[in-house]
Design a protein around this motif. Structure first.
Motif, PDB file in Angstrom:
ATOM      1  N   ARG A  72       0.836  -1.205   0.000  1.00 55.38           N
ATOM      2  CA  ARG A  72       0.000   0.000   0.000  1.00 55.38           C
ATOM      3  C   ARG A  72       0.869   1.253   0.000  1.00 55.38           C
ATOM      4  O   ARG A  72       0.561   2.235  -0.664  1.00 55.38           O
ATOM      5  CB  ARG A  72      -0.918  -0.014   1.220  1.00 55.38           C
ATOM      6  N   GLU A  73       1.962   1.229   0.785  1.00 56.78           N
ATOM      7  CA  GLU A  73       2.882   2.361   0.873  1.00 56.78           C
ATOM      8  C   GLU A  73       4.303   1.828   0.685  1.00 56.78           C
ATOM      9  O   GLU A  73       5.029   1.627   1.657  1.00 56.78           O
ATOM     10  CB  GLU A  73       2.748   3.050   2.233  1.00 56.78           C
ATOM     11  N   PRO A  74       4.721   1.538  -0.534  1.00 50.51           N
ATOM     12  CA  PRO A  74       6.026   0.893  -0.734  1.00 50.51           C
ATOM     13  C   PRO A  74       7.192   1.777  -0.300  1.00 50.51           C
ATOM     14  O   PRO A  74       7.241   2.971  -0.609  1.00 50.51           O
ATOM     15  CB  PRO A  74       6.068   0.620  -2.244  1.00 50.51           C
TER      16      PRO A  74
ATOM     17  N   ASP B  51      11.459  -3.751  -1.874  1.00 48.28           N
ATOM     18  CA  ASP B  51      10.335  -2.901  -1.491  1.00 48.28           C
ATOM     19  C   ASP B  51       9.466  -3.641  -0.481  1.00 48.28           C
ATOM     20  O   ASP B  51       9.177  -4.837  -0.663  1.00 48.28           O
ATOM     21  CB  ASP B  51       9.486  -2.534  -2.712  1.00 48.28           C
ATOM     22  N   VAL B  52       9.081  -2.935   0.569  1.00 47.99           N
ATOM     23  CA  VAL B  52       8.174  -3.493   1.575  1.00 47.99           C
ATOM     24  C   VAL B  52       7.081  -2.475   1.829  1.00 47.99           C
ATOM     25  O   VAL B  52       7.134  -1.333   1.363  1.00 47.99           O
ATOM     26  CB  VAL B  52       8.913  -3.838   2.882  1.00 47.99           C
ATOM     27  N   ASP B  53       6.084  -2.877   2.604  1.00 47.34           N
ATOM     28  CA  ASP B  53       4.965  -1.991   2.926  1.00 47.34           C
ATOM     29  C   ASP B  53       5.376  -1.039   4.040  1.00 47.34           C
ATOM     30  O   ASP B  53       5.786  -1.466   5.119  1.00 47.34           O
ATOM     31  CB  ASP B  53       3.756  -2.820   3.352  1.00 47.34           C
ATOM     32  N   GLY B  54       5.266   0.266   3.787  1.00 50.66           N
ATOM     33  CA  GLY B  54       5.621   1.258   4.788  1.00 50.66           C
ATOM     34  C   GLY B  54       4.788   1.167   6.047  1.00 50.66           C
ATOM     35  O   GLY B  54       5.226   1.588   7.127  1.00 50.66           O
ATOM     36  N   GLY B  55       3.599   0.589   5.942  1.00 45.68           N
ATOM     37  CA  GLY B  55       2.762   0.436   7.127  1.00 45.68           C
ATOM     38  C   GLY B  55       3.307  -0.574   8.111  1.00 45.68           C
ATOM     39  O   GLY B  55       2.860  -0.633   9.266  1.00 45.68           O
ATOM     40  N   ASP B  56       4.296  -1.370   7.685  1.00 48.43           N
ATOM     41  CA  ASP B  56       4.889  -2.388   8.557  1.00 48.43           C
ATOM     42  C   ASP B  56       6.163  -1.922   9.237  1.00 48.43           C
ATOM     43  O   ASP B  56       6.867  -2.725   9.851  1.00 48.43           O
ATOM     44  CB  ASP B  56       5.189  -3.660   7.742  1.00 48.43           C
ATOM     45  N   ILE B  57       6.480  -0.637   9.152  1.00 44.54           N
ATOM     46  CA  ILE B  57       7.728  -0.133   9.733  1.00 44.54           C
ATOM     47  C   ILE B  57       7.845  -0.427  11.225  1.00 44.54           C
ATOM     48  O   ILE B  57       8.916  -0.847  11.694  1.00 44.54           O
ATOM     49  CB  ILE B  57       7.894   1.373   9.434  1.00 44.54           C
ATOM     50  N   PRO B  58       6.790  -0.245  12.040  1.00 42.79           N
ATOM     51  CA  PRO B  58       6.932  -0.600  13.469  1.00 42.79           C
ATOM     52  C   PRO B  58       7.305  -2.068  13.678  1.00 42.79           C
ATOM     53  O   PRO B  58       8.104  -2.385  14.565  1.00 42.79           O
ATOM     54  CB  PRO B  58       5.547  -0.284  14.042  1.00 42.79           C
ATOM     55  N   PHE B  59       6.759  -2.952  12.847  1.00 39.78           N
ATOM     56  CA  PHE B  59       7.100  -4.369  12.958  1.00 39.78           C
ATOM     57  C   PHE B  59       8.559  -4.611  12.607  1.00 39.78           C
ATOM     58  O   PHE B  59       9.285  -5.315  13.317  1.00 39.78           O
ATOM     59  CB  PHE B  59       6.194  -5.189  12.033  1.00 39.78           C
TER      60      PHE B  59
ATOM     61  N   ALA C 111      22.396  -4.271  10.198  1.00 41.17           N
ATOM     62  CA  ALA C 111      22.583  -2.821  10.120  1.00 41.17           C
ATOM     63  C   ALA C 111      21.612  -2.281   9.080  1.00 41.17           C
ATOM     64  O   ALA C 111      21.748  -2.549   7.880  1.00 41.17           O
ATOM     65  CB  ALA C 111      24.022  -2.476   9.747  1.00 41.17           C
ATOM     66  N   VAL C 112      20.601  -1.553   9.540  1.00 43.45           N
ATOM     67  CA  VAL C 112      19.571  -1.030   8.646  1.00 43.45           C
ATOM     68  C   VAL C 112      20.078   0.261   8.003  1.00 43.45           C
ATOM     69  O   VAL C 112      20.406   1.233   8.687  1.00 43.45           O
ATOM     70  CB  VAL C 112      18.260  -0.758   9.419  1.00 43.45           C
ATOM     71  N   ALA C 113      20.128   0.278   6.659  1.00 41.18           N
ATOM     72  CA  ALA C 113      20.564   1.459   5.924  1.00 41.18           C
ATOM     73  C   ALA C 113      19.387   2.317   5.459  1.00 41.18           C
ATOM     74  O   ALA C 113      19.551   3.508   5.188  1.00 41.18           O
ATOM     75  CB  ALA C 113      21.404   1.040   4.717  1.00 41.18           C
ATOM     76  N   GLY C 114      18.229   1.739   5.354  1.00 40.65           N
ATOM     77  CA  GLY C 114      17.068   2.491   4.901  1.00 40.65           C
ATOM     78  C   GLY C 114      15.820   1.632   4.951  1.00 40.65           C
ATOM     79  O   GLY C 114      15.908   0.406   5.095  1.00 40.65           O
ATOM     80  N   PRO C 115      14.670   2.298   4.910  1.00 42.39           N
ATOM     81  CA  PRO C 115      14.439   3.730   4.726  1.00 42.39           C
ATOM     82  C   PRO C 115      14.712   4.512   5.999  1.00 42.39           C
ATOM     83  O   PRO C 115      14.798   3.938   7.087  1.00 42.39           O
ATOM     84  CB  PRO C 115      12.953   3.778   4.343  1.00 42.39           C
ATOM     85  N   GLU C 116      14.800   5.821   5.862  1.00 42.35           N
ATOM     86  CA  GLU C 116      15.105   6.650   7.020  1.00 42.35           C
ATOM     87  C   GLU C 116      14.008   6.562   8.073  1.00 42.35           C
ATOM     88  O   GLU C 116      14.286   6.661   9.271  1.00 42.35           O
ATOM     89  CB  GLU C 116      15.299   8.108   6.575  1.00 42.35           C
TER      90      GLU C 116
END
Length: 314
Positions: A230-232, A270-278, A291-296
Motif C-alpha cells: 500500500r505504501e512501498p 520494497d516493503v509496505d511502509g505500514g509495517d515499519i513498526p514491525f 545494520a539497517v541502511a534504509g528507509p530513514e
C-alpha cells in the motif's frame, strides 16, 4: 480369483466409485450377483460404510466418511508416518485434530511390540521443536475447506488497531510458522490479498450475502507473493552470517534475502511502509547482526524505540 483377493479389490473399487449397482460389480469381477451381495455384506461387517437405495435408479453408495483399504507399510515407513503426525503435537490447533490423534493411536496400537519399543526409544531421542502458543485457532478446518472449494467466508477478525471487525475473505491456503497458523486470502474489504493470523479469527462461516467467489484456479500464494504494497518503501539491510541464519528461519523474510559467498547477506527490497513498526522491533532483536541502511523512517523508528528502552533501563 481367491476370495480374500477379491474382497480387497472390491474394497478399493467401491471406495473409488461414487455409486454403483450390484450387476456392474458382478460383471466387473466375473461372479454372480449373489456372490457380490455376500461380499458387500462382509465389507459392511469389516467397517466399510455402505448404504443402499431402492427403486429403478437405486444402487449402493459409500458414505462420505468412507474407510480406506488396508495399506501395507514397511517398518521404516510406519515409523516415519508415526513421527510425521507426532511432530504436530506442539500445536494447540490442527485442521484435523481429532483425526490426527486417532491416526497416531492406530499406527501405534497396531504395530508389533518390538516396533512400539523402538518408537518409545526414539521419542526420547528425537523431537520437532515448535513454540507452544497459548491462542487457539478453532476455524482452521473451515478455512482449509473454503480454500479447497474456493468459497467466500464471513469472518470476525481482531486486530490491535481496529478491534473485532467482520470481513469477507476467500482463503487461498493455510500454513504454520513458528507455532502460529496463518491464512493467505483475498480480502474483499481491502480489495487485495492479505495474510491473516488464524488465532485472531474469532468466527468463520460460509458467506450468504451473495458475494461471487473469485476464480483462483490452482493459485498457491506465499506470504511474500500475496502481500500487496500500500505504501512501498525500500528496505536496505546488511546482515552478518549469524544475521542471515536468523532471517532464514523466518518464513516471511527468507525470500527477500540475498547471500554472499562468505555467508553474509543483505536485503534490498520494497516493503509496505505500514509495517515499519514491525520491522523496527524485528531488526532491534537482531542486535549487532543487522545494520539497517534504509528507509530513514525505519532508522528513526529504531532510534525512538532504543531511546525508550534506555529510559526504561537508565
Amino acid at each position: 480369483m481367491p476370495k480374500s483377493k477379491r474382497l480387497m479389490e472390491l474394497m478399493m473399487t467401491v471406495n473409488r466409485k461414487r455409486r454403483f449397482k450390484v450387476q456392474e460389480l458382478a460383471d466387473e469381477f466375473g461372479v454372480s450377483k449373489r456372490t457380490i451381495l455376500r461380499d458387500l455384506q462382509e465389507l459392511s461387517e469389516l467397517g466399510v460404510p455402505l448404504y443402499s437405495e431402492v427403486g429403478p435408479h437405486g444402487g449402493y453408495q459409500v458414505v462420505r466418511e468412507r474407510v480406506l483399504p488396508p495399506i501395507a507399510f514397511t517398518e521404516e515407513e510406519a515409523v516415519a508416518m508415526f513421527f510425521a503426525v507426532h511432530a504436530l503435537r506442539h500445536y494447540r490447533s490442527l485442521p484435523f485434530e481429532a483425526e490426527s490423534a486417532s491416526a497416531l493411536s492406530k499406527f501405534y496400537l497396531h504395530m508389533p511390540g518390538d516396533v512400539r519399543d523402538r518408537i518409545d526409544g526414539m521419542k526420547n531421542r528425537v523431537d520437532f521443536i515448535t513454540p507452544m502458543r497459548r491462542g487457539d485457532a478453532p476455524c482452521l478446518a473451515v478455512l482449509l475447506d473454503a480454500a479447497v472449494r474456493q468459497q467466500v467466508l464471513s469472518i470476525v477478525y481482531a486486530t490491535k488497531e481496529e478491534g473485532e471487525r467482520r470481513r469477507l475473505i476467500q482463503p487461498v491456503r493455510i500454513y504454520a510458522n513458528n507455532g502460529l497458523w496463518y491464512c493467505t486470502a483475498y480480502c474483499f474489504l481491502r480489495s487485495g490479498y492479505r495474510v491473516f493470523r488464524c488465532d485472531r479469527i474469532r468466527e468463520a462461516a460460509r458467506d450468504d450475502s451473495g458475494m461471487e467467489p473469485l476464480v483462483l484456479g490452482d493459485m498457491r500464494l506465499s506470504r511474500h507473493e500475496a502481500a500487496e504494497l500500500r505504501e512501498p518503501v525500500r528496505l536496505r539491510v546488511e546482515l552478518s552470517r549469524a544475521g542471515v541464519q536468523r532471517c532464514e528461519a523466518e518464513l516471511w523474510l527468507a525470500p527477500m534475502l540475498d547471500m554472499r559467498e562468505d555467508g553474509s547477506g543483505f536485503i534490498d527490497r520494497d516493503v509496505d511502509g505500514g509495517d515499519i513498526p514491525f520491522y523496527a522491533d524485528f531488526f532491534i532483536g537482531l542486535g549487532g547482526e543487522a545494520a539497517v541502511a534504509g528507509p530513514e523512517a525505519l532508522r528513526e523508528a529504531i532510534r525512538a524505540k532504543l531511546s525508550e528502552m534506555l529510559l526504561r533501563y537508565g
